[in-house]
Design a protein around this motif. Structure first.
Motif, PDB file in Angstrom:
ATOM      1  N   VAL A   1     -45.531  29.680   7.454  1.00  0.00           N
ATOM      2  CA  VAL A   1     -45.487  30.913   8.246  1.00  0.00           C
ATOM      3  C   VAL A   1     -45.502  30.568   9.727  1.00  0.00           C
ATOM      4  O   VAL A   1     -44.690  31.075  10.496  1.00  0.00           O
ATOM      5  CB  VAL A   1     -46.670  31.839   7.895  1.00  0.00           C
ATOM      6  CG1 VAL A   1     -46.714  33.033   8.822  1.00  0.00           C
ATOM      7  CG2 VAL A   1     -46.563  32.293   6.458  1.00  0.00           C
ATOM      8  N   SER A   2     -46.400  29.705  10.117  1.00  0.00           N
ATOM      9  CA  SER A   2     -46.517  29.356  11.526  1.00  0.00           C
ATOM     10  C   SER A   2     -45.249  28.688  12.037  1.00  0.00           C
ATOM     11  O   SER A   2     -44.773  28.993  13.129  1.00  0.00           O
ATOM     12  CB  SER A   2     -47.698  28.420  11.751  1.00  0.00           C
ATOM     13  OG  SER A   2     -48.882  29.028  11.341  1.00  0.00           O
TER      14      SER A   2
ATOM     15  N   ALA B   1     -42.869  30.377  14.736  1.00  0.00           N
ATOM     16  CA  ALA B   1     -42.706  29.652  15.995  1.00  0.00           C
ATOM     17  C   ALA B   1     -41.234  29.397  16.296  1.00  0.00           C
ATOM     18  O   ALA B   1     -40.803  29.517  17.449  1.00  0.00           O
ATOM     19  CB  ALA B   1     -43.465  28.336  15.946  1.00  0.00           C
ATOM     20  N   ASP B   2     -40.457  29.053  15.279  1.00  0.00           N
ATOM     21  CA  ASP B   2     -39.018  28.862  15.488  1.00  0.00           C
ATOM     22  C   ASP B   2     -38.358  30.151  15.952  1.00  0.00           C
ATOM     23  O   ASP B   2     -37.506  30.135  16.836  1.00  0.00           O
ATOM     24  CB  ASP B   2     -38.349  28.375  14.199  1.00  0.00           C
ATOM     25  CG  ASP B   2     -38.698  26.938  13.880  1.00  0.00           C
ATOM     26  OD1 ASP B   2     -39.123  26.207  14.807  1.00  0.00           O
ATOM     27  OD2 ASP B   2     -38.530  26.546  12.716  1.00  0.00           O
ATOM     28  N   ARG B   3     -38.746  31.239  15.358  1.00  0.00           N
ATOM     29  CA  ARG B   3     -38.154  32.522  15.725  1.00  0.00           C
ATOM     30  C   ARG B   3     -38.521  32.934  17.151  1.00  0.00           C
ATOM     31  O   ARG B   3     -37.718  33.494  17.870  1.00  0.00           O
ATOM     32  CB  ARG B   3     -38.605  33.602  14.747  1.00  0.00           C
ATOM     33  CG  ARG B   3     -38.152  34.962  15.154  1.00  0.00           C
ATOM     34  CD  ARG B   3     -37.502  35.797  14.197  1.00  0.00           C
ATOM     35  NE  ARG B   3     -36.832  35.209  13.088  1.00  0.00           N
ATOM     36  CZ  ARG B   3     -36.187  35.933  12.230  1.00  0.00           C
ATOM     37  NH1 ARG B   3     -36.172  37.220  12.360  1.00  0.00           N
ATOM     38  NH2 ARG B   3     -35.569  35.383  11.226  1.00  0.00           N
ATOM     39  N   LEU B   4     -39.772  32.628  17.564  1.00  0.00           N
ATOM     40  CA  LEU B   4     -40.240  33.006  18.895  1.00  0.00           C
ATOM     41  C   LEU B   4     -39.936  31.954  19.957  1.00  0.00           C
ATOM     42  O   LEU B   4     -40.138  32.204  21.138  1.00  0.00           O
ATOM     43  CB  LEU B   4     -41.751  33.265  18.861  1.00  0.00           C
ATOM     44  CG  LEU B   4     -42.219  34.427  17.999  1.00  0.00           C
ATOM     45  CD1 LEU B   4     -43.732  34.472  17.966  1.00  0.00           C
ATOM     46  CD2 LEU B   4     -41.656  35.736  18.528  1.00  0.00           C
ATOM     47  N   GLY B   5     -39.474  30.779  19.543  1.00  0.00           N
ATOM     48  CA  GLY B   5     -39.180  29.714  20.494  1.00  0.00           C
ATOM     49  C   GLY B   5     -40.434  29.048  21.033  1.00  0.00           C
ATOM     50  O   GLY B   5     -40.467  28.629  22.183  1.00  0.00           O
TER      51      GLY B   5
ATOM     52  N   ARG C   1     -44.104  26.454  20.061  1.00  0.00           N
ATOM     53  CA  ARG C   1     -44.574  25.362  19.209  1.00  0.00           C
ATOM     54  C   ARG C   1     -45.414  25.944  18.084  1.00  0.00           C
ATOM     55  O   ARG C   1     -46.143  26.921  18.271  1.00  0.00           O
ATOM     56  CB  ARG C   1     -45.399  24.372  20.001  1.00  0.00           C
ATOM     57  CG  ARG C   1     -44.585  23.611  21.007  1.00  0.00           C
ATOM     58  CD  ARG C   1     -45.355  22.513  21.666  1.00  0.00           C
ATOM     59  NE  ARG C   1     -46.783  22.759  21.708  1.00  0.00           N
ATOM     60  CZ  ARG C   1     -47.580  22.309  22.635  1.00  0.00           C
ATOM     61  NH1 ARG C   1     -47.109  21.608  23.619  1.00  0.00           N
ATOM     62  NH2 ARG C   1     -48.880  22.564  22.599  1.00  0.00           N
ATOM     63  N   ALA C   2     -45.332  25.326  16.922  1.00  0.00           N
ATOM     64  CA  ALA C   2     -46.090  25.802  15.765  1.00  0.00           C
ATOM     65  C   ALA C   2     -47.591  25.675  15.994  1.00  0.00           C
ATOM     66  O   ALA C   2     -48.374  26.493  15.514  1.00  0.00           O
ATOM     67  CB  ALA C   2     -45.680  25.042  14.514  1.00  0.00           C
ATOM     68  N   LYS C   3     -47.998  24.668  16.752  1.00  0.00           N
ATOM     69  CA  LYS C   3     -49.415  24.471  17.024  1.00  0.00           C
ATOM     70  C   LYS C   3     -49.986  25.670  17.791  1.00  0.00           C
ATOM     71  O   LYS C   3     -51.109  26.113  17.511  1.00  0.00           O
ATOM     72  CB  LYS C   3     -49.609  23.191  17.838  1.00  0.00           C
ATOM     73  CG  LYS C   3     -51.032  22.868  18.147  1.00  0.00           C
ATOM     74  CD  LYS C   3     -51.136  21.583  18.942  1.00  0.00           C
ATOM     75  CE  LYS C   3     -52.578  21.291  19.289  1.00  0.00           C
ATOM     76  NZ  LYS C   3     -52.691  20.065  20.079  1.00  0.00           N
ATOM     77  N   SER C   4     -49.222  26.205  18.720  1.00  0.00           N
ATOM     78  CA  SER C   4     -49.681  27.362  19.492  1.00  0.00           C
ATOM     79  C   SER C   4     -49.836  28.592  18.601  1.00  0.00           C
ATOM     80  O   SER C   4     -50.790  29.360  18.747  1.00  0.00           O
ATOM     81  CB  SER C   4     -48.698  27.672  20.616  1.00  0.00           C
ATOM     82  OG  SER C   4     -48.575  26.578  21.477  1.00  0.00           O
TER      83      SER C   4
ATOM     84  N   LEU D   1     -47.775  38.019   6.097  1.00  0.00           N
ATOM     85  CA  LEU D   1     -46.531  37.393   6.541  1.00  0.00           C
ATOM     86  C   LEU D   1     -46.053  36.341   5.545  1.00  0.00           C
ATOM     87  O   LEU D   1     -44.855  36.231   5.273  1.00  0.00           O
ATOM     88  CB  LEU D   1     -46.711  36.763   7.920  1.00  0.00           C
ATOM     89  CG  LEU D   1     -46.759  37.716   9.092  1.00  0.00           C
ATOM     90  CD1 LEU D   1     -47.139  36.974  10.357  1.00  0.00           C
ATOM     91  CD2 LEU D   1     -45.424  38.402   9.263  1.00  0.00           C
ATOM     92  N   ALA D   2     -46.982  35.564   5.010  1.00  0.00           N
ATOM     93  CA  ALA D   2     -46.620  34.549   4.022  1.00  0.00           C
ATOM     94  C   ALA D   2     -46.001  35.207   2.787  1.00  0.00           C
ATOM     95  O   ALA D   2     -44.988  34.734   2.261  1.00  0.00           O
ATOM     96  CB  ALA D   2     -47.846  33.741   3.629  1.00  0.00           C
ATOM     97  N   PHE D   3     -46.590  36.284   2.335  1.00  0.00           N
ATOM     98  CA  PHE D   3     -46.064  36.994   1.175  1.00  0.00           C
ATOM     99  C   PHE D   3     -44.672  37.555   1.461  1.00  0.00           C
ATOM    100  O   PHE D   3     -43.754  37.433   0.645  1.00  0.00           O
ATOM    101  CB  PHE D   3     -47.025  38.119   0.788  1.00  0.00           C
ATOM    102  CG  PHE D   3     -46.542  38.962  -0.351  1.00  0.00           C
ATOM    103  CD1 PHE D   3     -46.527  38.467  -1.636  1.00  0.00           C
ATOM    104  CD2 PHE D   3     -46.093  40.253  -0.129  1.00  0.00           C
ATOM    105  CE1 PHE D   3     -46.068  39.237  -2.693  1.00  0.00           C
ATOM    106  CE2 PHE D   3     -45.637  41.027  -1.165  1.00  0.00           C
ATOM    107  CZ  PHE D   3     -45.627  40.522  -2.455  1.00  0.00           C
ATOM    108  N   LEU D   4     -44.496  38.159   2.632  1.00  0.00           N
ATOM    109  CA  LEU D   4     -43.190  38.744   2.972  1.00  0.00           C
ATOM    110  C   LEU D   4     -42.118  37.671   3.118  1.00  0.00           C
ATOM    111  O   LEU D   4     -40.970  37.876   2.690  1.00  0.00           O
ATOM    112  CB  LEU D   4     -43.310  39.573   4.248  1.00  0.00           C
ATOM    113  CG  LEU D   4     -44.131  40.853   4.119  1.00  0.00           C
ATOM    114  CD1 LEU D   4     -44.272  41.520   5.483  1.00  0.00           C
ATOM    115  CD2 LEU D   4     -43.495  41.801   3.122  1.00  0.00           C
ATOM    116  N   LEU D   5     -42.465  36.530   3.717  1.00  0.00           N
ATOM    117  CA  LEU D   5     -41.493  35.452   3.847  1.00  0.00           C
ATOM    118  C   LEU D   5     -41.117  34.883   2.487  1.00  0.00           C
ATOM    119  O   LEU D   5     -39.963  34.531   2.249  1.00  0.00           O
ATOM    120  CB  LEU D   5     -42.026  34.355   4.755  1.00  0.00           C
ATOM    121  CG  LEU D   5     -42.100  34.705   6.237  1.00  0.00           C
ATOM    122  CD1 LEU D   5     -42.802  33.604   7.005  1.00  0.00           C
ATOM    123  CD2 LEU D   5     -40.720  34.945   6.799  1.00  0.00           C
ATOM    124  N   LYS D   6     -42.079  34.777   1.603  1.00  0.00           N
ATOM    125  CA  LYS D   6     -41.789  34.284   0.252  1.00  0.00           C
ATOM    126  C   LYS D   6     -40.873  35.259  -0.489  1.00  0.00           C
ATOM    127  O   LYS D   6     -39.933  34.845  -1.158  1.00  0.00           O
ATOM    128  CB  LYS D   6     -43.109  34.099  -0.509  1.00  0.00           C
ATOM    129  CG  LYS D   6     -42.960  33.410  -1.816  1.00  0.00           C
ATOM    130  CD  LYS D   6     -42.650  31.954  -1.612  1.00  0.00           C
ATOM    131  CE  LYS D   6     -42.743  31.212  -2.919  1.00  0.00           C
ATOM    132  NZ  LYS D   6     -42.305  29.839  -2.789  1.00  0.00           N
TER     133      LYS D   6
END
Length: 75
Positions: A18-19, A23-27, A29-32, A55-60
């Motif tokens: 999810v992270s 993060a990719d969608r928002l541009g 870093r995943a750590k942030s 979010l994890a459920f919806l992405l799955k």
């Protein structure tokens, strides 16, 4: 210390990503994004964790619906 790294590796490998995907969608870093979820979960007493699981459920679900099949017989 080794157990902590094994737990970290397990969660990163088996997680829902999810992270990373957010993060990719928002541009960002995943750590942030992960730190944001951690801070929000502490500040709101678990609501941030509930948002993360939602979010994890919806992405799955999205991945299951949008799978490309090569032929009609791949059902």
């Amino acid at each position: 210390m080794k157990a902590i790294y094994q737990l970290k590796y397990y969660l990163e490998k088996r997680g829902f990503y999810v992270s990373s995907r957010l993060a990719d969608r928002l541009g960002m870093r995943a750590k942030s994004v992960r730190l944001f979820f951690i801070y929000v979960s502490f500040a709101t007493l678990g609501v941030g964790f509930a948002i993360y699981l939602t979010l994890a459920f919806l992405l799955k679900l999205k991945d299951l619906v949008n799978t490309k099949r090569t032929s009609v017989f791949d059902l």
